[in-house]
Design an enzyme around this catalytic site. Structure first.
Site, short mmCIF file in Angstrom:
data_model
loop_
_atom_site.label_atom_id
_atom_site.label_comp_id
_atom_site.label_asym_id
_atom_site.label_seq_id
_atom_site.Cartn_x
_atom_site.Cartn_y
_atom_site.Cartn_z
N CYS A 1 0.81 -1.22 0.00
CA CYS A 1 0.00 0.00 0.00
C CYS A 1 0.84 1.27 0.00
CB CYS A 1 -0.99 0.00 1.16
SG CYS A 1 -0.23 -0.11 2.79
N HIS B 1 -2.37 1.43 7.20
CA HIS B 1 -2.63 1.52 5.78
C HIS B 1 -2.23 2.90 5.25
CE1 HIS B 1 -4.47 0.60 1.99
NE2 HIS B 1 -5.45 1.48 2.11
#
Length: 313
Positions: free
Chosen positions: A89, A164
């Protein structure tokens, strides 16, 4: 596909050298220590920001995002890739800015990748990204070396904190949130490059406000034009020297990240113990270390009102 993707740190030096290794020119990252539009404007021109946050794994799925609205048409017209592999990510968020900005020299390899995937749907773009040998190799070159944990063999549990990365950038005068875990880019309304600093701060503040007040584990990195170029244009030798020194520090820190020193530390400790045993001072050495440790713990407990739960080991 061969090989996996390792976790990398949310660090300005890591991200700056990562994009340079991918062939990008005249781009660097700056860590933002506060959500302040004026402070962000000082870094102009700003291409976008990368935001790291604790991912709410228990949050129910919804047909609409909590902020903004899905722009499914943009998913076809912009570079938007679904995240199909764990730990990718950070680089995927970075590419979400790089490959959507016409004012960045992304270099031949990324130009070729962008052109190759242009007609792909979001999921297939994600597959192509995860299978890119160049992008994966550069990404993994900035992961911390560890002799203890193989990132690919341990499966996260519900008790683990999951973090994230996502990106925000202005594209075609619209503020977009680029998150590979979402079905499409999220539009946060009209936004020119000049308005970006003023408009991104409320979006981030609103997102952070949904977390408990004690949650402070967020990180924000601004993707900006190489600050050395601005210093050169203004003839600011002091700023240029500071930026060059910063680059040297980043390079040194990145070299350390590529190595683990457990073997060295183990061998050094063995040699120290061997010498202490030979000199007959081993027991005194251990007792002295224990006394110093106890003293530090006592001082810390005293400074924190005796709450042992606040002690960091």
């Amino acid at each position: 596909m061969s090989g996996g993707w390792n976790t990398i740190e949310s660090d300005a030096g890591v991200f700056t050298y990562l994009v340079e290794e991918l062939g990008v020119k005249d781009v660097q990252f700056e860590e933002m220590i506060s959500l302040d539009a004026d402070m962000l404007k000082q870094q102009a021109p700003i291409y976008g920001v990368i935001f790291l946050f604790k991912y709410p794994t228990n949050e129910p799925r919804s047909n609409e995002p909590r902020d903004g609205s899905f722009d499914h048409a943009a998913a076809e017209n912009l570079f938007f890739a679904n995240q199909v592999i764990q730990n990718a990510c950070a680089t995927q968020a970075i590419l979400g800015v790089l490959l959507n900005r016409k004012d960045i020299l992304i270099g031949g390899p990324l130009e070729e990748f962008k052109e190759f995937t242009q007609a792909f749907p979001a999921e297939l773009r994600g597959e192509a990204l995860s299978n890119s040998e160049l992008i994966r190799t550069v990404h993994n070159s900035f992961s911390r070396s560890s002799p203890f944990i193989d990132e690919n063999t341990r499966v996260a549990t519900e008790e683990d904190d999951v973090y994230h990365f996502i990106a925000y950038t202005s594209i075609n005068n619209t503020l977009y949130e680029i998150d590979g875990l979402q079905p499409a880019p999220i539009s946060h309304g009209a936004c020119t490059d000049d308005e970006f600093a003023d408009k991104i701060i409320p979006v981030l503040q609103n997102r952070i406000s949904r977390y408990p007040a004690h949650e402070i584990r967020f990180n924000l990195l601004a993707m900006v034009r190489d600050l050395r170029l601005r210093a050169q244009e203004f003839g600011d030798s002091e700023a240029l020297t500071a930026e060059e020194r910063k680059r040297q520090e980043w390079e040194y820190e990145n070299e350390l990240r590529r190595h683990n020193f457990v073997g060295f530390a183990h061998q050094l400790l063995k040699e120290v113990i061997r010498k202490k045993l030979k000199d007959g001072t081993y027991e005194d050495w251990i007792k002295d270390a224990q006394d110093k440790s106890k003293k530090r713990i006592d001082e810390r407990m005293k400074g924190k009102g005796g709450d042992a739960m606040d002690i960091e080991y």
